[in-house]
Design a protein around this motif. Structure first.
Motif, mmCIF file in Angstrom:
data_model
loop_
_atom_site.group_PDB
_atom_site.id
_atom_site.type_symbol
_atom_site.label_atom_id
_atom_site.label_comp_id
_atom_site.label_asym_id
_atom_site.label_seq_id
_atom_site.Cartn_x
_atom_site.Cartn_y
_atom_site.Cartn_z
ATOM 1 N N LEU A 72 5.047 9.637 68.772
ATOM 2 C CA LEU A 72 5.735 10.736 68.167
ATOM 3 C C LEU A 72 7.081 10.685 68.316
ATOM 4 O O LEU A 72 7.959 11.252 67.434
ATOM 5 N N GLU A 73 7.632 10.412 69.657
ATOM 6 C CA GLU A 73 8.919 10.322 69.907
ATOM 7 C C GLU A 73 9.925 9.057 69.110
ATOM 8 O O GLU A 73 10.843 9.475 68.537
ATOM 9 N N ARG A 74 9.029 8.106 68.828
ATOM 10 C CA ARG A 74 9.646 7.069 68.388
ATOM 11 C C ARG A 74 9.680 7.235 66.664
ATOM 12 O O ARG A 74 10.449 6.555 65.954
ATOM 13 N N ARG A 75 8.586 8.316 66.191
ATOM 14 C CA ARG A 75 8.425 8.565 64.972
ATOM 15 C C ARG A 75 7.867 7.233 64.015
ATOM 16 O O ARG A 75 8.040 7.281 62.895
ATOM 17 N N VAL A 76 7.285 6.367 64.715
ATOM 18 C CA VAL A 76 6.780 5.044 64.520
ATOM 19 C C VAL A 76 5.195 4.792 65.195
ATOM 20 O O VAL A 76 5.266 4.981 66.199
ATOM 21 N N VAL A 77 4.244 4.712 64.081
ATOM 22 C CA VAL A 77 3.068 3.966 64.636
ATOM 23 C C VAL A 77 2.874 2.664 64.005
ATOM 24 O O VAL A 77 2.624 2.520 62.741
ATOM 25 N N ARG A 78 2.776 1.801 65.104
ATOM 26 C CA ARG A 78 2.336 0.261 64.567
ATOM 27 C C ARG A 78 0.943 0.093 64.692
ATOM 28 O O ARG A 78 0.159 0.279 65.395
ATOM 29 N N VAL A 79 0.502 -0.447 63.452
ATOM 30 C CA VAL A 79 -0.955 -0.660 63.149
ATOM 31 C C VAL A 79 -1.281 -2.210 63.047
ATOM 32 O O VAL A 79 -0.744 -2.395 61.944
ATOM 33 N N LEU A 80 -1.922 -2.920 63.770
ATOM 34 C CA LEU A 80 -2.294 -4.281 63.327
ATOM 35 C C LEU A 80 -3.423 -4.245 62.442
ATOM 36 O O LEU A 80 -4.523 -3.543 62.791
ATOM 37 N N VAL A 81 -3.379 -4.776 61.591
ATOM 38 C CA VAL A 81 -4.370 -5.072 60.475
ATOM 39 C C VAL A 81 -4.733 -6.311 59.931
ATOM 40 O O VAL A 81 -3.712 -7.110 60.144
ATOM 41 N N PRO A 82 -6.058 -6.934 59.814
ATOM 42 C CA PRO A 82 -6.363 -7.993 59.172
ATOM 43 C C PRO A 82 -6.216 -7.962 57.619
ATOM 44 O O PRO A 82 -6.500 -7.107 57.031
ATOM 45 N N TYR A 83 -5.689 -9.180 57.309
ATOM 46 C CA TYR A 83 -5.551 -9.356 55.699
ATOM 47 C C TYR A 83 -7.185 -9.387 55.204
ATOM 48 O O TYR A 83 -7.885 -10.453 55.827
ATOM 49 N N SER A 84 -7.594 -8.871 54.529
ATOM 50 C CA SER A 84 -8.990 -8.836 53.880
ATOM 51 C C SER A 84 -9.041 -8.181 52.597
ATOM 52 O O SER A 84 -8.333 -7.141 52.259
ATOM 53 N N ARG A 85 -9.757 -8.769 51.493
ATOM 54 C CA ARG A 85 -9.837 -8.209 50.453
ATOM 55 C C ARG A 85 -10.825 -6.805 50.218
ATOM 56 O O ARG A 85 -10.722 -6.257 49.233
ATOM 57 N N THR A 86 -11.171 -6.645 51.172
ATOM 58 C CA THR A 86 -11.812 -5.362 51.421
ATOM 59 C C THR A 86 -11.018 -4.192 52.131
ATOM 60 O O THR A 86 -11.033 -3.067 51.630
ATOM 61 N N LEU A 87 -10.599 -4.542 53.057
ATOM 62 C CA LEU A 87 -9.518 -3.695 53.989
ATOM 63 C C LEU A 87 -8.317 -3.597 53.834
ATOM 64 O O LEU A 87 -7.895 -2.470 53.629
ATOM 65 N N TYR A 88 -7.336 -4.637 53.556
ATOM 66 C CA TYR A 88 -5.990 -4.587 53.394
ATOM 67 C C TYR A 88 -5.663 -5.830 52.795
ATOM 68 O O TYR A 88 -5.727 -6.862 53.353
ATOM 69 N N PHE A 89 -4.835 -5.717 51.632
ATOM 70 C CA PHE A 89 -4.198 -6.962 51.101
ATOM 71 C C PHE A 89 -2.907 -6.279 50.208
ATOM 72 O O PHE A 89 -2.683 -4.900 50.094
ATOM 73 N N ASN A 90 -2.169 -7.147 49.774
ATOM 74 C CA ASN A 90 -0.847 -6.680 49.040
ATOM 75 C C ASN A 90 -1.137 -7.032 47.539
ATOM 76 O O ASN A 90 -1.368 -8.227 47.171
ATOM 77 N N ASP A 91 -0.728 -5.966 46.612
ATOM 78 C CA ASP A 91 -1.123 -6.243 45.289
ATOM 79 C C ASP A 91 0.247 -6.008 44.638
ATOM 80 O O ASP A 91 0.532 -4.816 44.247
ATOM 81 N N ASP A 151 0.461 -0.641 68.420
ATOM 82 C CA ASP A 151 -0.091 0.532 68.978
ATOM 83 C C ASP A 151 -1.480 0.844 68.686
ATOM 84 O O ASP A 151 -2.130 1.411 69.613
ATOM 85 N N LEU A 152 -1.983 0.785 67.521
ATOM 86 C CA LEU A 152 -3.392 0.629 67.165
ATOM 87 C C LEU A 152 -3.781 -0.669 66.432
ATOM 88 O O LEU A 152 -2.915 -1.443 65.877
ATOM 89 N N ALA A 153 -5.055 -0.909 66.147
ATOM 90 C CA ALA A 153 -5.515 -1.920 65.537
ATOM 91 C C ALA A 153 -6.674 -1.271 64.709
ATOM 92 O O ALA A 153 -7.403 -0.540 65.038
ATOM 93 N N ALA A 154 -6.641 -1.798 63.319
ATOM 94 C CA ALA A 154 -7.647 -1.246 62.294
ATOM 95 C C ALA A 154 -8.322 -2.053 61.656
ATOM 96 O O ALA A 154 -7.427 -3.094 61.077
ATOM 97 N N GLY A 155 -9.432 -2.089 61.436
ATOM 98 C CA GLY A 155 -10.143 -2.885 60.478
ATOM 99 C C GLY A 155 -11.669 -3.422 60.888
ATOM 100 O O GLY A 155 -11.708 -4.533 61.286
#
Length: 218
Positions: A31-50, A102-106
């Motif tokens: 909260l102090e940094r105002r940034v939350v870094r989330v590690l995510v795997p590249y996935s066609r279901t969960l996370y991808f760039n279009d 800070d977090l991992a999601a997926g």
């Protein structure tokens, strides 16, 4: 059966020495940094760039999470930014321990070993089944024992791989032939392995049942 969680975060004491450039801190520090870094795997279901837009179930969840944080912890002219950092799956948990996120999601399975090192969100699913997936040319299986002496492809960092090792230990104890576990590149996601099975490039892989049901229709 194991449970699935949306996110995991590094516990206070992981027993792993952080690298000098790692960034650590609890939620107050985020909260102090105002940034939350989330590690995510590249996935066609969960996370991808279009075309420059982040898509997928995890991407949608992170957007909602960012909105929630900014409503609850508003600070004038200092919005909280939730940053998705794509990485391969074998780097998700080490990345937390090293302070790279800070977090991992997926779609993370809460195994007993992982639970000793990391804190997880409340499970989004209980008693999740890991099932064998084959393609049109894969021989039919009557039971898991039929995997004996057959090749099964899985990522070495996955809970699937650990499940296969446990299966082999049982098969060997019963005097039966173990499965031939083939480790695949960590960049390959479940969807990629199911595509390869459908194309006949591999005979079997292991996938969480909910994901197999979604992709079987495609």
């Amino acid at each position: 059966m194991d449970a699935l969680a949306v996110v995991a975060l590094a516990a206070a004491a992981t027993g792993l020495a952080p690298e000098p450039h790692g960034l650590f801190g609890d939620f107050d520090a985020m909260l102090e940094r105002r940034v939350v870094r989330v590690l995510v795997p590249y996935s066609r279901t969960l996370y991808f760039n279009d075309r420059g837009a982040q898509r997928g179930l995890t991407a949608d969840t992170l957007r909602d999470f960012e909105i929630h944080l900014n409503k609850k912890y508003a600070r004038k002219n200092r919005p909280i930014v939730v940053v998705a950092i794509p990485t391969t799956r074998e780097r998700l948990f080490p990345g937390l321990a090293e302070g790279r996120g800070d977090l991992a999601a997926g779609n993370l399975t809460i195994s007993s070993e992982r639970d000793r090192q990391f804190d997880f969100s409340r499970p989004i699913a209980e008693d999740v089944a890991e099932i064998v997936v084959g393609g049109p040319r894969s021989p039919k299986l009557a039971s898991l024992d039929d995997l004996g002496d057959k090749e099964v492809h899985a990522r070495a960092s996955s809970s699937y791989y650990a499940s296969l090792e446990a299966l082999n230990a049982r098969l060997k104890a019963e005097g039966k032939a173990p499965a031939k576990i083939v480790a695949v590149p960590e960049a390959l996601e479940d969807e990629d392995l199911m595509d390869m099975a459908a194309a006949g490039l591999l005979r079997y892989t292991i996938v969480d049942s909910w994901k197999a049901r979604i992709w079987a229709r495609l």
